[in-house]
Design a protein around this motif. Structure first.
Motif, short mmCIF file in Angstrom:
data_model
loop_
_atom_site.label_atom_id
_atom_site.label_comp_id
_atom_site.label_asym_id
_atom_site.label_seq_id
_atom_site.Cartn_x
_atom_site.Cartn_y
_atom_site.Cartn_z
N ARG A 1 -14.74 51.41 86.47
CA ARG A 1 -14.34 50.40 87.35
C ARG A 1 -13.73 49.19 86.28
NH1 ARG A 1 -18.47 48.55 91.67
NH2 ARG A 1 -18.51 50.74 91.79
N GLY A 2 -12.86 48.39 86.65
CA GLY A 2 -12.32 47.35 85.93
C GLY A 2 -10.99 46.96 86.44
N TRP A 3 -10.56 45.89 85.51
CA TRP A 3 -9.12 45.22 85.68
C TRP A 3 -8.30 46.15 84.91
CZ3 TRP A 3 -8.62 41.58 89.33
CH2 TRP A 3 -9.71 41.01 89.59
N GLY A 4 -7.01 46.56 85.72
CA GLY A 4 -5.94 46.93 85.13
C GLY A 4 -4.79 46.20 84.43
N ASP A 5 -4.09 46.63 83.77
CA ASP A 5 -2.91 46.13 83.04
C ASP A 5 -2.32 44.86 84.04
OD1 ASP A 5 -3.44 46.95 80.63
OD2 ASP A 5 -1.86 48.44 80.43
N TRP A 6 -1.66 43.85 83.37
CA TRP A 6 -1.31 42.83 84.15
C TRP A 6 0.31 43.00 84.47
CZ3 TRP A 6 -1.48 36.94 82.92
CH2 TRP A 6 -0.87 36.35 83.98
N PRO A 7 1.03 43.34 85.66
CA PRO A 7 2.15 43.25 85.80
C PRO A 7 2.91 41.62 86.05
CG PRO A 7 1.59 44.04 87.57
CD PRO A 7 0.33 43.85 86.69
N ALA A 8 2.66 40.92 84.94
CA ALA A 8 2.73 39.45 85.27
C ALA A 8 3.87 38.92 86.00
CB ALA A 8 2.41 38.87 83.73
N LEU A 9 5.09 39.24 85.42
CA LEU A 9 6.28 38.66 85.83
C LEU A 9 7.47 39.43 86.19
CD1 LEU A 9 7.69 35.76 86.22
CD2 LEU A 9 8.20 35.80 83.79
N THR A 10 8.10 39.57 87.15
CA THR A 10 9.35 39.93 87.25
C THR A 10 10.44 39.14 87.79
OG1 THR A 10 8.28 42.06 87.92
CG2 THR A 10 10.75 41.89 88.85
N ILE A 11 11.68 38.96 87.24
CA ILE A 11 12.63 38.19 87.68
C ILE A 11 13.65 39.18 88.17
CG2 ILE A 11 14.51 36.50 86.78
CD1 ILE A 11 12.10 35.69 84.83
N LYS A 12 14.40 38.60 89.43
CA LYS A 12 15.33 39.27 90.06
C LYS A 12 16.68 38.58 90.01
CE LYS A 12 12.94 41.98 93.79
NZ LYS A 12 13.06 42.21 95.10
N GLN A 13 17.57 39.11 89.74
CA GLN A 13 19.08 38.55 89.54
C GLN A 13 20.02 39.08 90.75
OE1 GLN A 13 20.81 35.50 88.46
NE2 GLN A 13 22.15 36.13 89.96
N ARG A 14 20.14 38.42 91.89
CA ARG A 14 21.21 39.14 92.82
C ARG A 14 22.50 38.95 92.20
NH1 ARG A 14 20.85 37.06 98.62
NH2 ARG A 14 22.53 35.61 97.98
N LEU A 15 23.30 40.23 92.42
CA LEU A 15 24.45 40.53 91.68
C LEU A 15 25.77 40.10 92.76
CD1 LEU A 15 24.25 43.11 89.20
CD2 LEU A 15 23.91 40.71 88.77
N ILE A 16 25.55 41.11 93.67
CA ILE A 16 26.61 40.80 95.12
C ILE A 16 25.81 41.29 96.28
CG2 ILE A 16 28.68 41.47 93.84
CD1 ILE A 16 28.52 44.42 94.94
N SER A 17 26.19 40.78 97.33
CA SER A 17 25.45 41.08 98.71
C SER A 17 26.33 40.57 99.88
CB SER A 17 23.97 40.28 98.83
OG SER A 17 24.09 38.90 99.00
N ALA A 18 26.05 41.11 101.00
CA ALA A 18 26.52 41.00 102.10
C ALA A 18 25.69 40.93 103.23
CB ALA A 18 27.87 41.65 102.49
N ASN A 19 25.63 40.24 104.29
CA ASN A 19 24.73 40.47 105.46
C ASN A 19 25.27 41.42 106.36
OD1 ASN A 19 26.53 39.34 107.19
ND2 ASN A 19 25.79 37.16 106.47
N LYS A 20 24.63 41.69 107.68
CA LYS A 20 24.87 42.84 108.45
C LYS A 20 26.26 42.69 109.11
CE LYS A 20 22.54 45.55 111.86
NZ LYS A 20 21.38 45.94 112.70
N ASN A 21 26.75 41.35 109.16
CA ASN A 21 27.98 41.11 109.83
C ASN A 21 29.22 41.38 108.80
OD1 ASN A 21 26.68 40.44 112.26
ND2 ASN A 21 26.80 38.38 111.88
#
Length: 324
Positions: free
Chosen positions: A151-171
């Motif tokens: 038992r113990g701590w696992g590796d740390w997925p410390a940081l993720t950065i998202k950059q949205r490129l294009i998007s449109a809502n349901k309408n």
């Protein structure tokens, strides 16, 4: 929303000044009103400069309040210009989200061991601009029983950065394309660490048709050390999701990994994951509770040489989230 956001900023801004392979598991890999026109949104950052110090507590409080009010407006604007789907159990959504999240995994391995993973390398997700998201994750805590107990701590997925490129809502088309980059640090204890920094570039996309949507990612976890053992892999996740009766989000996911080199060179693993997510249950203004569960199972043949593949036979997944 305001009190939650103040607490989040204390954590988020401090760590940021100093994403979807789960920590210690590289070898496993794995409502607001819409605008009236299609949204390809230019980023607008949170105004971090709060103004000159007037020496007045009332003035300072007013500036701080304005900061958090504007932050809330930016989050609303970002969410309004994209699809309103639910984040799947295993597939990382291309949507921008703002929430606290904690996942628990209960895996059964092919060698007879059981591995419980608490938190699953999740944490807090923040929207600092109308097209960006920052994920500040916590290290998972692993507990293995039966065989090779540890038992113990696992590796740390410390940081993720998202950059949205294009998007449109349901309408306006109901689609999205996002790129993100995750960094995992080798901070885990000996039984649960890869002993290597891992960088994971990922491309994610999704499309909706009424109450049905498909969300998918393709990522390449790249170990910066020990590639001859860990291996570089290509990880693909696809989630098929349906929205029924306001709070019900049944889904079915396919999670596929191919190793290009390393100890599993040339090997593949495929998991199927049926699941159900319930939400969004409104608790307060802009604050919603979400809970979900699913059962993940391997459908590729098992091999134990040179290392266990697939990395586990089955996995119960439990997720809880507080969005804001």
């Amino acid at each position: 929303m305001k009190s939650v956001a103040k607490y989040v900023a204390t954590i988020g801004l401090g760590l940021f000044a100093s994403g979807n392979a789960r920590a210690g598991d590289l070898l496993q890999l794995g409502n607001s009103q819409p605008p009236s026109s299609p949204a390809v949104v230019l980023p607008e950052a949170i105004p971090f400069h709060l103004g000159a110090n007037s020496g007045s507590d009332d003035h300072t409080n007013s500036e701080v309040q304005s900061f958090f009010d504007r932050w809330a407006e930016i989050a609303h604007e970002a969410k309004a210009s994209q699809p309103d789907w639910m984040t799947p159990l295993a597939t990382v959504t291309p949507r921008l989200e703002q929430e606290f999240r904690s996942d628990q995994f209960f895996e059964h391995l092919g060698n007879g061991a059981d591995l419980n993973v608490y938190d699953g390398g999740k944490g807090v997700e923040l929207i600092p601009t109308t097209t960006n998201e920052i994920l500040i994750n916590l290290p998972p805590y692993d507990e293995r029983t039966g065989v090779n107990q540890a038992r113990g701590w696992g590796d740390w997925p410390a940081l993720t950065i998202k950059q949205r490129l294009i998007s449109a809502n349901k309408n306006n088309g109901d689609y999205i394309v996002t790129a993100f980059l995750g960094v995992q640090a080798p901070t885990g204890e000996v039984p649960f660490t890869n002993d290597a920094w891992v960088v994971t570039p990922t491309l994610a996309a999704g499309k909706g048709w009424g109450d049905f949507d498909i969300q998918a990612t393709v990522g390449v976890p790249i170990p910066l050390e020990h590639e001859n053992t860990i291996g570089t892999s290509v990880v693909t996740n696809v989630a098929f999701q349906y929205h029924w009766a306001k709070y019900f989000w049944p889904e079915f996911e396919v999670n596929y990994t191919h190793w290009a080199d390393g100890e599993r060179s040339g090997k593949d693993q495929v998991f199927l994951t049926p699941g159900l997510i319930l939400g969004r249950f409104n608790l307060a203004k802009d604050v919603n509770f979400i809970v979900g569960a699913g059962y993940q199972f391997a459908v590729t043949p098992e091999t134990k040489v040179p290392v266990l593949t697939p990395t586990y036979d089955s996995n119960w997944i439990l997720t809880t989230r507080l969005s804001f």
